[in-house]
Design a protein around this motif. Structure first.
Motif, PDB file in Angstrom:
ATOM      1  N   TYR A 321       0.706  -1.208   0.008  1.00 53.95           N
ATOM      2  CA  TYR A 321       0.015   0.023  -0.092  1.00 53.95           C
ATOM      3  C   TYR A 321       1.000   1.258   0.023  1.00 53.95           C
ATOM      4  O   TYR A 321       0.695   2.286  -0.641  1.00 53.95           O
ATOM      5  N   THR A 322       1.929   1.254   0.794  1.00 56.23           N
ATOM      6  CA  THR A 322       2.940   2.564   1.111  1.00 56.23           C
ATOM      7  C   THR A 322       3.892   2.468  -0.443  1.00 56.23           C
ATOM      8  O   THR A 322       4.192   3.757  -0.580  1.00 56.23           O
ATOM      9  N   THR A 323       3.788   1.519  -1.185  1.00 56.55           N
ATOM     10  CA  THR A 323       4.591   1.570  -2.367  1.00 56.55           C
ATOM     11  C   THR A 323       3.626   1.840  -3.473  1.00 56.55           C
ATOM     12  O   THR A 323       4.540   2.059  -4.613  1.00 56.55           O
ATOM     13  N   TRP A 324       2.614   1.526  -3.419  1.00 51.71           N
ATOM     14  CA  TRP A 324       1.926   1.504  -4.808  1.00 51.71           C
ATOM     15  C   TRP A 324       0.672   2.746  -4.477  1.00 51.71           C
ATOM     16  O   TRP A 324       0.513   3.404  -5.662  1.00 51.71           O
ATOM     17  N   VAL A 325       0.008   2.709  -3.624  1.00 52.39           N
ATOM     18  CA  VAL A 325      -1.289   3.811  -3.481  1.00 52.39           C
ATOM     19  C   VAL A 325      -0.366   4.991  -2.948  1.00 52.39           C
ATOM     20  O   VAL A 325      -0.689   6.141  -3.517  1.00 52.39           O
ATOM     21  N   TYR A 326       0.248   5.105  -1.788  1.00 48.61           N
ATOM     22  CA  TYR A 326       0.539   6.377  -1.244  1.00 48.61           C
ATOM     23  C   TYR A 326       1.369   7.251  -2.219  1.00 48.61           C
ATOM     24  O   TYR A 326       1.196   8.246  -2.036  1.00 48.61           O
ATOM     25  N   PRO A 327       2.173   6.696  -2.663  1.00 47.65           N
ATOM     26  CA  PRO A 327       3.090   7.599  -3.734  1.00 47.65           C
ATOM     27  C   PRO A 327       2.329   8.340  -4.574  1.00 47.65           C
ATOM     28  O   PRO A 327       2.877   9.294  -4.970  1.00 47.65           O
ATOM     29  N   LEU A 328       1.263   7.808  -5.003  1.00 46.25           N
ATOM     30  CA  LEU A 328       0.309   8.516  -6.081  1.00 46.25           C
ATOM     31  C   LEU A 328       0.040   9.950  -5.559  1.00 46.25           C
ATOM     32  O   LEU A 328      -0.422  10.755  -6.263  1.00 46.25           O
ATOM     33  N   THR A 329       0.057  10.138  -4.175  1.00 49.22           N
ATOM     34  CA  THR A 329      -0.524  11.276  -3.621  1.00 49.22           C
ATOM     35  C   THR A 329       0.709  12.280  -3.463  1.00 49.22           C
ATOM     36  O   THR A 329       0.245  13.377  -3.452  1.00 49.22           O
ATOM     37  N   LEU A 330       1.836  11.798  -3.924  1.00 51.65           N
ATOM     38  CA  LEU A 330       3.106  12.657  -3.955  1.00 51.65           C
ATOM     39  C   LEU A 330       3.667  12.849  -5.275  1.00 51.65           C
ATOM     40  O   LEU A 330       4.125  13.974  -5.492  1.00 51.65           O
ATOM     41  N   TYR A 331       3.845  12.005  -6.153  1.00 53.88           N
ATOM     42  CA  TYR A 331       4.323  12.133  -7.454  1.00 53.88           C
ATOM     43  C   TYR A 331       3.499  11.611  -8.510  1.00 53.88           C
ATOM     44  O   TYR A 331       2.731  10.398  -8.490  1.00 53.88           O
ATOM     45  N   PRO A 332       3.305  11.909  -9.616  1.00 52.49           N
ATOM     46  CA  PRO A 332       2.551  11.203 -10.802  1.00 52.49           C
ATOM     47  C   PRO A 332       3.319   9.957 -11.170  1.00 52.49           C
ATOM     48  O   PRO A 332       4.541   9.607 -10.962  1.00 52.49           O
ATOM     49  N   PRO A 333       2.527   8.851 -11.576  1.00 52.08           N
ATOM     50  CA  PRO A 333       3.375   7.644 -11.722  1.00 52.08           C
ATOM     51  C   PRO A 333       4.167   7.331 -12.965  1.00 52.08           C
ATOM     52  O   PRO A 333       4.311   8.423 -13.748  1.00 52.08           O
ATOM     53  N   PHE A 334       5.444   6.627 -12.699  1.00 47.65           N
ATOM     54  CA  PHE A 334       6.350   6.655 -13.954  1.00 47.65           C
ATOM     55  C   PHE A 334       6.593   5.277 -13.931  1.00 47.65           C
ATOM     56  O   PHE A 334       6.308   4.300 -13.275  1.00 47.65           O
ATOM     57  N   LEU A 335       7.294   4.825 -15.168  1.00 55.23           N
ATOM     58  CA  LEU A 335       7.655   3.481 -15.544  1.00 55.23           C
ATOM     59  C   LEU A 335       8.523   2.752 -14.399  1.00 55.23           C
ATOM     60  O   LEU A 335       8.142   1.477 -14.152  1.00 55.23           O
ATOM     61  N   GLY A 336       9.345   3.364 -13.646  1.00 57.22           N
ATOM     62  CA  GLY A 336      10.143   2.611 -12.476  1.00 57.22           C
ATOM     63  C   GLY A 336       9.046   2.118 -11.447  1.00 57.22           C
ATOM     64  O   GLY A 336       9.141   1.184 -11.085  1.00 57.22           O
ATOM     65  N   PHE A 337       8.126   3.127 -11.140  1.00 53.99           N
ATOM     66  CA  PHE A 337       6.974   2.890 -10.111  1.00 53.99           C
ATOM     67  C   PHE A 337       6.136   1.694 -10.511  1.00 53.99           C
ATOM     68  O   PHE A 337       6.115   0.590  -9.709  1.00 53.99           O
ATOM     69  N   TYR A 338       5.906   1.392 -11.836  1.00 53.63           N
ATOM     70  CA  TYR A 338       5.171   0.229 -12.233  1.00 53.63           C
ATOM     71  C   TYR A 338       6.088  -0.957 -12.376  1.00 53.63           C
ATOM     72  O   TYR A 338       5.375  -2.105 -11.890  1.00 53.63           O
ATOM     73  N   PHE A 339       7.118  -0.884 -12.570  1.00 54.96           N
ATOM     74  CA  PHE A 339       8.152  -2.135 -12.576  1.00 54.96           C
ATOM     75  C   PHE A 339       8.152  -2.536 -11.148  1.00 54.96           C
ATOM     76  O   PHE A 339       8.149  -3.883 -10.843  1.00 54.96           O
ATOM     77  N   PHE A 340       8.693  -1.686 -10.229  1.00 54.69           N
ATOM     78  CA  PHE A 340       8.750  -2.101  -8.669  1.00 54.69           C
ATOM     79  C   PHE A 340       7.543  -2.838  -8.140  1.00 54.69           C
ATOM     80  O   PHE A 340       7.593  -3.889  -7.492  1.00 54.69           O
ATOM     81  N   ASN A 341       6.293  -2.228  -8.699  1.00 50.55           N
ATOM     82  CA  ASN A 341       5.252  -2.765  -7.899  1.00 50.55           C
ATOM     83  C   ASN A 341       4.887  -4.028  -8.702  1.00 50.55           C
ATOM     84  O   ASN A 341       3.899  -4.715  -8.035  1.00 50.55           O
TER      85      ASN A 341
END
Length: 417
Positions: A321-341
């Motif tokens: 939840y903290t690596t997938w949902v919460y970061p979207l309140t701070l940054y726009p999604p990016f490819l590294g975000f999708y790869f990690f999750n």
């Protein structure tokens, strides 16, 4: 002749142009390839792929005495993995083997299959579990009875199964590492604010300096998983062999990627959650192989509880939840975000798969209070099983059954029936 002349003129023109520029034709081609590789590298390592908007690799440059993770740091895991392989061999001989003797781990004397080139060829190249029709065909080829062929394959399969001592050695090695890794990870994280409030793992991202304790925790964990990948061919193969391969690759990729883009705070929490239950499972295996029934059942119950809490509750509902949902309140999604999750979801799917196996094992041993048997392991076949199968076949023929499923007409019924 005209085609040859034209091709020669074209080559001469290219050579002439290269001479004007002070370059030979091969040098021009080499420079073109280098430019293509350079552009490909720039595309692969582009900031917009790995970092949120406004951040990039420049944020991870050392400055003012602050150190940040670097790609070349990961090369240290290779010699560490090789050291683990050497240490493991020493550990299994000097620690695990005497411990196995102390706990009473005994291997049954296995009867080896007699040398038979025809059956050996079929076993190695076709199947270890021949069908009934294949057994009859092999019986005719070798001049052995059907029961003798069945017994040969049973004994030959048992020869390839790892001994109880080998299983104990492997379990004790992993138990030792996971236990030490868990308490080391706990020592690394116990005084960190993101251990108690996971949202703080994103404070200052990605400009979060690397601590020496985090460095050693990372490279040692990653080195151990790389060593498991190196030794997987010689380790005990279980029914979930493919899932184990996927797990090792996903884990190595996850740890490596989190290091590269400075997801280190999240990475340390993920490693700690995994180590929390692994040492319990390995210790339950050790007592299982030693035949300590009650101890094994008690530890396995603890393992099942810790596994479900850490892998099916804490990991998905807190960490993911903290690596997938919460970061979207701070940054726009990016490819590294999708790869990690994406890697996180692969691990979570494997956890659900293993949780099903664990629950099945718990259901089996609780009512009868029997010893826990690993659902992923093959059971050794015994000679009594072979006798039972042979007796069953004889009963079928006695009652009028033949191979094609039809029965003989039996007119000699007893009047009392």
């Amino acid at each position: 002749m005209l085609v040859t002349s034209t091709a020669t003129e074209d080559e001469q023109q290219l050579q002439w142009r290269g001479d004007i520029l002070g370059l030979t034709l091969p040098a021009c081609t080499q420079q073109r390839e280098e430019r293509m590789l350079s552009r490909l590298g720039e595309l692969i390592w582009a900031d917009w792929i790995w970092f949120p908007e406004g951040h990039g690799w420049a944020d991870l440059k050392d400055h003012d005495g602050l150190v940040f993770p670097k790609t070349q740091d990961l090369w240290a895991t290779i010699p560490i993995a090789l050291c683990f392989l050497v240490i493991r061999q020493i550990f299994e001989r000097t620690v695990a083997t005497p411990l196995a003797s102390l706990l009473g781990v005994n291997d049954k004397q296995r009867v080896r299959a007699r040398p038979n080139p025809v059956l050996e060829s079929y076993f190695c190249s076709t199947s270890k579990h021949p069908t009934q029709s294949s057994i009859e065909s092999l019986s005719k080829q070798t001049g052995c009875s059907v029961r003798q062929v069945q017994r040969w394959f049973r004994r030959r399969r048992n020869q390839d199964r790892p001994s109880k001592l080998k299983k104990f050695q492997e379990a004790s090695w992993r138990f030792t590492f996971y236990l030490l890794a868990f308490f080391a990870g706990l020592a690394v994280l116990i005084d960190k604010p993101w251990f108690y409030d996971m949202k703080q793992m994103w404070d200052g991202f990605p400009k979060m300096p690397l601590l020496s304790s985090q460095y050693w925790y990372y490279v040692i964990e990653l080195g151990f998983y790389v060593s498991l990948l190196f030794s997987i061919a010689s380790d005990v193969k279980r029914k979930d062999f493919k899932e184990q391969i996927i797990h090792h690759v996903a884990t190595i990729s996850l740890i490596s990627f989190s290091w590269l883009v400075n997801y280190i705070r999240a990475g340390t929490l993920i490693m700690l959650v995994h180590d929390a239950s692994d040492y319990l499972m390995e210790s339950a295996k050790m007592f299982n192989y030693a035949g300590w029934r009650k101890t094994c059942n008690f530890i396995f119950t603890m393992f099942a509880a810790v596994f479900i809490v850490t892998r099916l509750v804490i990991l998905p509902f807190w960490i993911i939840y903290t690596t997938w949902v919460y970061p979207l309140t701070l940054y726009p999604p990016f490819l590294g975000f999708y790869f990690f999750n994406g890697l996180m979801l692969v691990l979570q799917a494997l956890h659900i798969f293993w949780a099903v196996l664990i629950v099945r094992m718990v259901i089996k041993f609780l009512p009868g209070n029997d010893i826990v048997e690993d659902e992923r392991s093959d059971k050794e076949e015994t000679e009594s099983e072979d006798d039972d199968n042979g007796r069953e076949q004889r009963e079928k023929f006695k009652n009028g059954y033949v191979q094609n499923g039809h029965s003989f007409l039996n007119n000699n019924h007893n009047k009392k029936d």
